[in-house]
Design a protein around this motif. Structure first.
Motif, PDB file in Angstrom:
ATOM      1  N   LEU A  85       0.857  -1.193   0.000  1.00  0.00           N
ATOM      2  CA  LEU A  85       0.000   0.000   0.000  1.00  0.00           C
ATOM      3  C   LEU A  85       0.884   1.231   0.000  1.00  0.00           C
ATOM      4  N   GLY A  86       0.589   2.169  -0.878  1.00  0.00           N
ATOM      5  CA  GLY A  86       1.345   3.410  -0.946  1.00  0.00           C
ATOM      6  C   GLY A  86       0.898   4.226  -2.140  1.00  0.00           C
ATOM      7  N   SER A  87       1.596   5.328  -2.402  1.00  0.00           N
ATOM      8  CA  SER A  87       1.212   6.203  -3.514  1.00  0.00           C
ATOM      9  C   SER A  87       2.378   6.619  -4.397  1.00  0.00           C
ATOM     10  N   ASP A  88       3.595   6.235  -4.021  1.00  0.00           N
ATOM     11  CA  ASP A  88       4.780   6.609  -4.799  1.00  0.00           C
ATOM     12  C   ASP A  88       5.138   5.467  -5.754  1.00  0.00           C
ATOM     13  N   PRO A  89       4.933   5.640  -7.059  1.00  0.00           N
ATOM     14  CA  PRO A  89       5.184   4.545  -8.005  1.00  0.00           C
ATOM     15  C   PRO A  89       6.602   3.995  -7.934  1.00  0.00           C
ATOM     16  N   ILE A  90       7.602   4.867  -7.800  1.00  0.00           N
ATOM     17  CA  ILE A  90       8.990   4.422  -7.804  1.00  0.00           C
ATOM     18  C   ILE A  90       9.298   3.613  -6.543  1.00  0.00           C
ATOM     19  N   CYS A  91       8.882   4.133  -5.381  1.00  0.00           N
ATOM     20  CA  CYS A  91       9.161   3.423  -4.130  1.00  0.00           C
ATOM     21  C   CYS A  91       8.388   2.100  -4.068  1.00  0.00           C
ATOM     22  N   LEU A  92       7.160   2.098  -4.544  1.00  0.00           N
ATOM     23  CA  LEU A  92       6.397   0.851  -4.584  1.00  0.00           C
ATOM     24  C   LEU A  92       7.065  -0.157  -5.502  1.00  0.00           C
ATOM     25  N   ALA A  93       7.577   0.305  -6.631  1.00  0.00           N
ATOM     26  CA  ALA A  93       8.240  -0.599  -7.568  1.00  0.00           C
ATOM     27  C   ALA A  93       9.515  -1.184  -6.962  1.00  0.00           C
ATOM     28  N   ASP A  94      10.292  -0.353  -6.283  1.00  0.00           N
ATOM     29  CA  ASP A  94      11.522  -0.845  -5.649  1.00  0.00           C
ATOM     30  C   ASP A  94      11.214  -1.915  -4.601  1.00  0.00           C
ATOM     31  N   ASN A  95      10.204  -1.665  -3.796  1.00  0.00           N
ATOM     32  CA  ASN A  95       9.832  -2.633  -2.764  1.00  0.00           C
ATOM     33  C   ASN A  95       9.211  -3.877  -3.371  1.00  0.00           C
ATOM     34  N   ALA A  96       8.455  -3.711  -4.444  1.00  0.00           N
ATOM     35  CA  ALA A  96       7.872  -4.874  -5.119  1.00  0.00           C
ATOM     36  C   ALA A  96       8.967  -5.765  -5.698  1.00  0.00           C
ATOM     37  N   ALA A  97      10.016  -5.155  -6.230  1.00  0.00           N
ATOM     38  CA  ALA A  97      11.119  -5.930  -6.788  1.00  0.00           C
ATOM     39  C   ALA A  97      11.814  -6.739  -5.690  1.00  0.00           C
ATOM     40  N   ARG A  98      12.056  -6.098  -4.550  1.00  0.00           N
ATOM     41  CA  ARG A  98      12.683  -6.831  -3.441  1.00  0.00           C
ATOM     42  C   ARG A  98      11.765  -7.955  -2.954  1.00  0.00           C
ATOM     43  N   LEU A  99      10.507  -7.654  -2.836  1.00  0.00           N
ATOM     44  CA  LEU A  99       9.543  -8.664  -2.403  1.00  0.00           C
ATOM     45  C   LEU A  99       9.489  -9.821  -3.395  1.00  0.00           C
ATOM     46  N   ALA A 100       9.470  -9.503  -4.684  1.00  0.00           N
ATOM     47  CA  ALA A 100       9.410 -10.544  -5.709  1.00  0.00           C
ATOM     48  C   ALA A 100      10.610 -11.468  -5.652  1.00  0.00           C
ATOM     49  N   SER A 101      11.761 -10.944  -5.247  1.00  0.00           N
ATOM     50  CA  SER A 101      12.965 -11.771  -5.153  1.00  0.00           C
ATOM     51  C   SER A 101      12.879 -12.806  -4.040  1.00  0.00           C
ATOM     52  N   MET A 102      11.885 -12.654  -3.169  1.00  0.00           N
ATOM     53  CA  MET A 102      11.714 -13.577  -2.046  1.00  0.00           C
ATOM     54  C   MET A 102      10.760 -14.723  -2.387  1.00  0.00           C
ATOM     55  N   GLY A 103      10.294 -14.751  -3.624  1.00  0.00           N
ATOM     56  CA  GLY A 103       9.495 -15.875  -4.104  1.00  0.00           C
ATOM     57  C   GLY A 103       8.050 -15.912  -3.663  1.00  0.00           C
ATOM     58  N   PRO A 104       7.358 -14.768  -3.622  1.00  0.00           N
ATOM     59  CA  PRO A 104       5.954 -14.806  -3.203  1.00  0.00           C
ATOM     60  C   PRO A 104       5.051 -15.315  -4.327  1.00  0.00           C
ATOM     61  N   ASN A 105       3.806 -15.554  -3.962  1.00  0.00           N
ATOM     62  CA  ASN A 105       2.792 -15.936  -4.947  1.00  0.00           C
ATOM     63  C   ASN A 105       2.234 -14.667  -5.591  1.00  0.00           C
ATOM     64  N   GLY A 106       3.102 -13.880  -6.208  1.00  0.00           N
ATOM     65  CA  GLY A 106       2.693 -12.621  -6.810  1.00  0.00           C
ATOM     66  C   GLY A 106       2.745 -11.464  -5.824  1.00  0.00           C
ATOM     67  N   VAL A 107       2.412 -10.277  -6.324  1.00  0.00           N
ATOM     68  CA  VAL A 107       2.377  -9.049  -5.517  1.00  0.00           C
ATOM     69  C   VAL A 107       1.027  -8.393  -5.739  1.00  0.00           C
ATOM     70  N   ASP A 108       0.380  -7.988  -4.646  1.00  0.00           N
ATOM     71  CA  ASP A 108      -0.923  -7.341  -4.721  1.00  0.00           C
ATOM     72  C   ASP A 108      -0.793  -5.880  -4.312  1.00  0.00           C
ATOM     73  N   LEU A 109      -1.655  -5.029  -4.868  1.00  0.00           N
ATOM     74  CA  LEU A 109      -1.634  -3.599  -4.571  1.00  0.00           C
ATOM     75  C   LEU A 109      -2.971  -3.177  -3.981  1.00  0.00           C
TER      76      LEU A 109
END
Length: 331
Positions: free
Chosen positions: A63-87
């Protein structure tokens, strides 16, 4: 559902069955790249293949409103092998909305597009990027525009909670408006909101045209709800007319009580001592919507502040249950 459907309750509810996937509580993203340990603390299922102990996939939600910061965190999260990323574009909390999070963004379809686009680019193609939205902030006039923006940005799935932010959790849910959105987008759509019984699920599917449903407070109040919905379906996947009365319990209280005890054990392991009794009261408060026994249980524990008091009460309940079962077997 912050403060309610956390990893402890996900563990317990997915043991019952019928749930195909979970979405975590939202993880608030501001201007910081969160370390992996924070994601693991909030979604500990990441340490176990992004699944509950019952093997149900869990998708972390940002949850957030900054596209760049959300993308950076999504990339780190994705590297941890989740079942996708939800917004999260649906949280109605005034505190969250004041900080430009959740449903506050639903007056800005252009920003939704930027966020989903940035996250989609940051997450490997094989991992889904999904989103959840409400019908709008103050009204539903931009619901279709928001859904189209999320679809155009590359989301793989969209959950629509069929109320606006202003509606909060007051009934009714406007499932037919989800059907309107379904007429203009092609991505998979999931309907959510005010589904308490299998009959509600049937009505929601008919009004929205969505086969897939997301359950929130309904499954907390009735842990067997997903099984009830599945049991009410015909072999062709449609709900049978008139099926799914809330009086038909797939999960009897006698089977739920051991799960409540397991829940209490997990609360003791993972939550601060001053939070523990409150969490049990919170669940029992919702359970009494469906279970008369939960009303009695809530009345018994509502004055408790010390975990030892709950331990003693649960031991008494389970002892009585074992006595009843032994008596039935001896007849």
């Amino acid at each position: 559902m912050e403060g309610l459907l956390d990893f402890v309750l996900r563990d317990i509810l997915t043991r019952v069955g019928g749930v195909q996937r979970c979405v975590s509580e939202f993880i608030r993203i501001t201007d910081t790249l969160l370390p992996e340990r924070v994601f693991e603390r909030l979604v500990p299922e990441l340490r176990h293949g992004s699944q509950t102990r019952s093997g149900v996939p869990v998708r972390p939600q940002l949850l957030g409103s900054d596209p760049i910061c959300l993308a950076d965190n999504a990339a780190r999260l994705a590297s941890m092998g989740p079942n996708g990323v939800d917004l999260n574009f649906g949280c109605p909390s005034p505190v969250v909305n004041r900080h430009r999070g959740g449903a506050a963004l639903l007056d800005e379809p252009e920003l939704l597009f930027k966020i989903v686009s940035a996250v989609r680019r940051a997450v490997p193609a094989q991992q889904p990027v999904s989103a959840k939205m409400r019908l709008g902030l103050k009204d539903d006039s931009r619901a279709e525009a928001c859904a189209l923006a999320i679809e155009a940005a590359g989301a793989s799935e969209l959950v629509v909670h069929a109320r606006t932010k202003v509606d909060g959790y007051r009934p009714p849910a406007y499932w037919e408006r989800v059907g309107d959105i379904r007429q203009v987008v092609k991505l998979p759509l999931v309907a959510n909101g005010e589904i308490w019984t299998a009959a509600d699920a049937q009505a929601c599917r008919l009004a929205s045209g969505c086969h897939t449903l997301m359950l929130g407070r309904g499954i907390v109040a009735n842990p067997g709800l997903a099984l009830e919905i599945l049991a009410a379906q015909s072999p062709h996947g449609a709900l049978e007319a008139g099926a799914g009365s809330s009086a038909v319990m797939v999960l009897p209280w006698e089977q739920l009580l051991p799960l409540i005890a397991d829940f209490w054990g997990l609360v003791g392991l993972h939550l601060r001592r001053d939070q523990q009794t409150g969490r049990l009261k919170q669940w029992l408060n919702l359970l009494r919507r469906v279970y008369p026994q939960a009303q009695l249980a809530f009345e018994a524990v509502k004055t408790f502040h010390h975990p030892a008091d709950v331990d003693a009460w649960l031991a008494k309940q389970r002892g009585g249950l074992e006595f009843c079962i032994a008596g039935a077997m001896s007849q």
